[in-house]
Scaffold this active site. Structure first.
Site, PDB file in Angstrom:
ATOM      1  N   SER A 174       0.864  -1.188   0.000  1.00  0.00           N
ATOM      2  CA  SER A 174       0.000   0.000   0.000  1.00  0.00           C
ATOM      3  C   SER A 174       0.897   1.233   0.000  1.00  0.00           C
ATOM      4  CB  SER A 174      -0.857   0.006   1.267  1.00  0.00           C
ATOM      5  OG  SER A 174      -1.455   1.276   1.451  1.00  0.00           O
ATOM      6  N   TYR A 191      -1.899  -1.462  10.227  1.00  0.00           N
ATOM      7  CA  TYR A 191      -2.013  -1.878   8.808  1.00  0.00           C
ATOM      8  C   TYR A 191      -0.767  -1.462   8.020  1.00  0.00           C
ATOM      9  CZ  TYR A 191      -3.829  -1.672   3.992  1.00  0.00           C
ATOM     10  OH  TYR A 191      -4.013  -1.811   2.637  1.00  0.00           O
TER      11      TYR A 191
HETATM   12  P1  NAP Z   1     -11.923  -5.438  -1.024  1.00  0.00           P
HETATM   13  O1  NAP Z   1     -12.605  -4.810  -2.178  1.00  0.00           O
HETATM   14  O2  NAP Z   1     -12.499  -5.282   0.341  1.00  0.00           O
HETATM   15  O3  NAP Z   1     -11.774  -7.011  -1.360  1.00  0.00           O
HETATM   16  C1  NAP Z   1     -11.146  -7.843  -0.402  1.00  0.00           C
HETATM   17  C2  NAP Z   1     -10.896  -9.206  -1.005  1.00  0.00           C
HETATM   18  O4  NAP Z   1     -10.167  -9.988  -0.029  1.00  0.00           O
HETATM   19  C3  NAP Z   1     -12.159  -9.981  -1.303  1.00  0.00           C
HETATM   20  O5  NAP Z   1     -11.920 -10.837  -2.381  1.00  0.00           O
HETATM   21  C4  NAP Z   1     -12.390 -10.787  -0.003  1.00  0.00           C
HETATM   22  O6  NAP Z   1     -13.117 -11.984  -0.217  1.00  0.00           O
HETATM   23  C5  NAP Z   1     -10.959 -11.111   0.372  1.00  0.00           C
HETATM   24  N1  NAP Z   1     -10.786 -11.302   1.814  1.00  0.00           N
HETATM   25  C6  NAP Z   1     -11.118 -10.460   2.814  1.00  0.00           C
HETATM   26  N2  NAP Z   1     -10.793 -11.007   4.009  1.00  0.00           N
HETATM   27  C7  NAP Z   1     -10.239 -12.213   3.745  1.00  0.00           C
HETATM   28  C8  NAP Z   1      -9.721 -13.273   4.546  1.00  0.00           C
HETATM   29  N3  NAP Z   1      -9.697 -13.211   5.892  1.00  0.00           N
HETATM   30  N4  NAP Z   1      -9.240 -14.383   3.923  1.00  0.00           N
HETATM   31  C9  NAP Z   1      -9.263 -14.464   2.580  1.00  0.00           C
HETATM   32  N5  NAP Z   1      -9.747 -13.525   1.759  1.00  0.00           N
HETATM   33  C10 NAP Z   1     -10.234 -12.401   2.352  1.00  0.00           C
HETATM   34  O7  NAP Z   1     -10.402  -4.919  -0.892  1.00  0.00           O
HETATM   35  P2  NAP Z   1      -9.407  -4.359  -2.017  1.00  0.00           P
HETATM   36  O8  NAP Z   1      -9.494  -2.888  -2.013  1.00  0.00           O
HETATM   37  O9  NAP Z   1      -9.609  -5.115  -3.268  1.00  0.00           O
HETATM   38  O10 NAP Z   1      -7.999  -4.739  -1.341  1.00  0.00           O
HETATM   39  C11 NAP Z   1      -7.201  -5.799  -1.823  1.00  0.00           C
HETATM   40  C12 NAP Z   1      -5.771  -5.630  -1.336  1.00  0.00           C
HETATM   41  O11 NAP Z   1      -5.279  -4.351  -1.750  1.00  0.00           O
HETATM   42  C13 NAP Z   1      -5.575  -5.702   0.175  1.00  0.00           C
HETATM   43  O12 NAP Z   1      -4.374  -6.387   0.473  1.00  0.00           O
HETATM   44  C14 NAP Z   1      -5.419  -4.241   0.577  1.00  0.00           C
HETATM   45  O13 NAP Z   1      -4.654  -4.113   1.759  1.00  0.00           O
HETATM   46  C15 NAP Z   1      -4.718  -3.677  -0.627  1.00  0.00           C
HETATM   47  N6  NAP Z   1      -4.876  -2.228  -0.816  1.00  0.00           N
HETATM   48  C16 NAP Z   1      -6.101  -1.669  -0.978  1.00  0.00           C
HETATM   49  C17 NAP Z   1      -6.204  -0.296  -1.135  1.00  0.00           C
HETATM   50  C18 NAP Z   1      -7.531   0.406  -1.295  1.00  0.00           C
HETATM   51  O14 NAP Z   1      -7.578   1.629  -1.080  1.00  0.00           O
HETATM   52  N7  NAP Z   1      -8.601  -0.277  -1.665  1.00  0.00           N
HETATM   53  C19 NAP Z   1      -5.054   0.499  -1.147  1.00  0.00           C
HETATM   54  C20 NAP Z   1      -3.807  -0.110  -1.004  1.00  0.00           C
HETATM   55  C21 NAP Z   1      -3.740  -1.478  -0.829  1.00  0.00           C
HETATM   56  P3  NAP Z   1     -14.779 -11.999  -0.183  1.00  0.00           P
HETATM   57  O15 NAP Z   1     -15.205 -11.177  -1.376  1.00  0.00           O
HETATM   58  O16 NAP Z   1     -15.150 -13.436  -0.353  1.00  0.00           O
HETATM   59  O17 NAP Z   1     -15.187 -11.407   1.106  1.00  0.00           O
END
Ligand code: NAP
Length: 254
Positions: free
Chosen positions: A146, A159
Site C-alpha cells: 500500500s 495496517y
Molecule cells: P476489497 O474490495 O475489500 O476485497 C477484499 C478481497 O479480499 C475480497 O476478495 C475478499 O473476499 C478477500 N478477503 C477479505 N478477508 C479475507 C480473509 N480473511 N481471507 C481471505 N480472503 C479475504 O479490498 P481491495 O481494495 O480489493 O484490497 C485488496 C488488497 O489491496 C488488500 O491487500 C489491501 O490491503 C490492498 N490495498 C487496498 C487499497 C484500497 O484503497 N482499496 C489500497 C492499497 C492497498 P470476499 O469477497 O469473499 O469477502
C-alpha cells in the site's frame, strides 16, 4: 503437443483489486484460480468473466487469517490444478486478499494488531511457503502492499506497519527464490475506491476529495488502475523486473 498455458492464483479475487487482477490476467491468456472468503456468488461471477475471454477459471475458498489451514489449501490447489487445468503447477501467485484497520495508535488492541499480522504478514509469508512446491520454476510472485507503507495517515499504524513488512519480505523472497528464477515484486496501490475499509475511499466525499487533491492526477484510484500492472508483472514482458516496489497511485505525496 499443445503448449501448457500459464496459470495464475490470485487471493481475494472475488471483488475489488483482486477481481480486476484476475480479469486482466485472463485477458493476457493466463488461466486463473481465484480465492474468496465469504462471497461465493461474486467469485462465481468472476470465474464466468474469466471464461468469457476464453481462459479457464476456478474459485477456491480461503481464509488468509488461518495459517493452520494453508497445508490443506495447498492440497486443494494441487487437486484443482490436476482436475481443472491438467497441470502439476502454476506460474504466478498474487498475494492480494486482505482487510483494513483504521484505529488510532493509542487505541489499537493486541487483538486488532494480531489480526493484521495474520492477514497481511503471516499469510503472504506462510501461504507462499506452502504453495512454493506448486509454483513452477521461472514463475513470479506479486505481493500487494500500500502507499501507506511509504507515507503515513493517522489511524493506519498497524495496517501500514504490516505493509512495510511485506515490502521487506518481497526482497528476501526475491533473493532466496532467484535460484529457481522466480521473480518477486511488490505493488503499492494508492487509495482505491473499492469495498475496502467499508468503502470509505469510494463513499466518503470528504476523504475522496482530500485524496484527489493530494494526487497529481487529481482523483482517487479505481480497481482497473491496478490489475493491468499486476498482470504485466506476472507476464514475460516483465521477465527482467525483480525485487521491485511499484507504487500505483496516480502520484500521491510526490
Ligand atoms: P476489497 O474490495 O475489500 O476485497 C477484499 C478481497 O479480499 C475480497 O476478495 C475478499 O473476499 C478477500 N478477503 C477479505 N478477508 C479475507 C480473509 N480473511 N481471507 C481471505 N480472503 C479475504 O479490498 P481491495 O481494495 O480489493 O484490497 C485488496 C488488497 O489491496 C488488500 O491487500 C489491501 O490491503 C490492498 N490495498 C487496498 C487499497 C484500497 O484503497 N482499496 C489500497 C492499497 C492497498 P470476499 O469477497 O469473499 O469477502
Amino acid at each position: 503437443m499443445a503448449e501448457q498455458r500459464k496459470i495464475a492464483l490470485v487471493t481475494g479475487g472475488s471483488r475489488g483489486l483482486g477481481k480486476d487482477m484476475a480479469l486482466r490476467l485472463a485477458e493476457k491468456n493466463f488461466d486463473v484460480i481465484i480465492t474468496y472468503h465469504s462471497k461465493i456468488d461474486d467469485a462465481r461471477a468472476v470465474v464466468s468473466a474469466i471464461q468469457s475471454v476464453g481462459s479457464k477459471g476456478h474459485a477456491l475458498k480461503l481464509d488468509v487469517s488461518q495459517a493452520a489451514s494453508f497445508d490443506a489449501f495447498a492440497s486443494e490447489v494441487k487437486a484443482a490444478l490436476k482436475k481443472e487445468f491438467n497441470a502439476e503447477g502454476f506460474d504466478a501467485l498474487v498475494n492480494n486478499a486482505g482487510t483494513g484497520l483504521h484505529v488510532p495508535f493509542s487505541d489499537t488492541t493486541v487483538e486488532q494488531f494480531d489480526s493484521m499480522v495474520d492477514i497481511h504478514l503471516k499469510a503472504p509469508y506462510f501461504l507462499t511457503q506452502k504453495l512454493l512446491p506448486l509454483i513452477n520454476d521461472g514463475g513470479s510472485i506479486v505481493n500487494i502492499s500500500s502507499g501507506l507503507a511509504r507515507f503515513s495517515f493517522p489511524g493506519y499504524s498497524a495496517y501500514g506497519t504490516m505493509k512495510g513488512a511485506i515490502e521487506t519480505l518481497t526482497r528476501y523472497q526475491a533473493k532466496e527464490l532467484g535460484e529457481r528464477r522466480i521473480r518477486v515484486n511488490v505493488v503499492g496501490p494508492g487509495a482505491i475506491a473499492t469495498d475496502f475499509g467499508g468503502g470509505i475511499v469510494r463513499d466518503n466525499k470528504e476523504l475522496n476529495s482530500m485524496i484527489s487533491n493530494l494526487t497529481v492526477l487529481g482523483r482517487v484510484g479505481e480497481a482497473d488502475d491496478i490489475g493491468g500492472v499486476v498482470a504485466f508483472l506476472c507476464g514475460d514482458d516483465a521477465k527482467w523486473v525483480n525485487a521491485q516496489r511499484i507504487e500505483v497511485s496516480g502520484g500521491i505525496f510526490v
